[in-house]
Structure formats: structure tokens, C-alpha cells
Design a protein around this motif. Sequence first.
Motif, mmCIF file in Angstrom:
data_model
loop_
_atom_site.group_PDB
_atom_site.id
_atom_site.type_symbol
_atom_site.label_atom_id
_atom_site.label_comp_id
_atom_site.label_asym_id
_atom_site.label_seq_id
_atom_site.Cartn_x
_atom_site.Cartn_y
_atom_site.Cartn_z
ATOM 1 N N ALA A 1 3.530 3.223 -3.752
ATOM 2 C CA ALA A 1 3.122 1.822 -3.936
ATOM 3 C C ALA A 1 4.044 1.115 -4.921
ATOM 4 C CB ALA A 1 1.669 1.760 -4.413
ATOM 5 N N GLU B 1 0.846 -1.187 0.000
ATOM 6 C CA GLU B 1 0.000 0.000 0.000
ATOM 7 C C GLU B 1 0.884 1.240 0.000
ATOM 8 O OE1 GLU B 1 -4.125 0.884 2.029
ATOM 9 O OE2 GLU B 1 -2.522 1.056 3.510
ATOM 10 N N ARG C 1 -3.446 0.604 -3.257
ATOM 11 C CA ARG C 1 -3.092 -0.780 -2.964
ATOM 12 C C ARG C 1 -2.827 -1.480 -4.291
ATOM 13 N NH1 ARG C 1 -6.659 -4.947 -2.275
ATOM 14 N NH2 ARG C 1 -8.344 -3.440 -2.268
ATOM 15 N N ALA D 1 -4.531 6.506 -0.406
ATOM 16 C CA ALA D 1 -3.822 5.231 -0.347
ATOM 17 C C ALA D 1 -4.086 4.458 -1.634
ATOM 18 C CB ALA D 1 -4.281 4.413 0.852
#
Length: 106
Positions: free
Chosen positions: A78, A31, A42, A40
Motif C-alpha cells: 500500500a 489498496e 487501504r 488487504a
Amino acid sequence: MADFLGMMKQAAQLQSKMQEMQDQLANVEVEGISGGGLVAVRMTAKMDVKGIKIDPSLMKAEEREVLEDLLVTAFGDARRKAEAAMQEKMQALTGGLGLPPGLFGQ
């Protein structure tokens, strides 16, 4: 001739382990976070994006540029984490095969 057969066996082992690693990378998720957690991203270690979370406070027209910047930063975070996870798996894979350092980006 024995050396050649040994190399062929080692190559077959490497190919099998590479496939296994590719399968594992699809299951490793990281993440990336930016803005102190406001955004965020992922993704898997194979760089497949699985989800994005955006704090509702950023869903205002006047926050559009901030949100865009935070998304770029979160994606970058990420991606770096995914690359690190891939590198770690690759080192574990090639560590016992006696391959020269740096062959697979080590």
C-alpha cells in the motif's frame, strides 16, 4: 525586474497548485494486498490508513506469525502504491511549470 516578478508569480502558482494537490492526495486511495488477497490494507496517498481486511482463515492462534508477516507485506504494498500515486500527482502538477527535472523527486 520582469524576470523576478515572473518568478514570484510562478512561485505563487506552484504554492496554490501544491495545496490543491495535497487536498487531492487525501482523496486518492490505494489498496495493498498480500497472501493472494488474504490481507488487504487501504490507505490514502497521504499515507493515512483507512482500513484493513483480514481473511477469517488467518484468525487462528497458530497463524499469528503468518498474519503478522502478511500485514507487513500488505502495508508495504500500500505504501509503494501511495507513493506512486503521489509521484504521479506531483509530475502532473510540476509538468507545466518549467521546473528542472528531479526537483520534486521526478
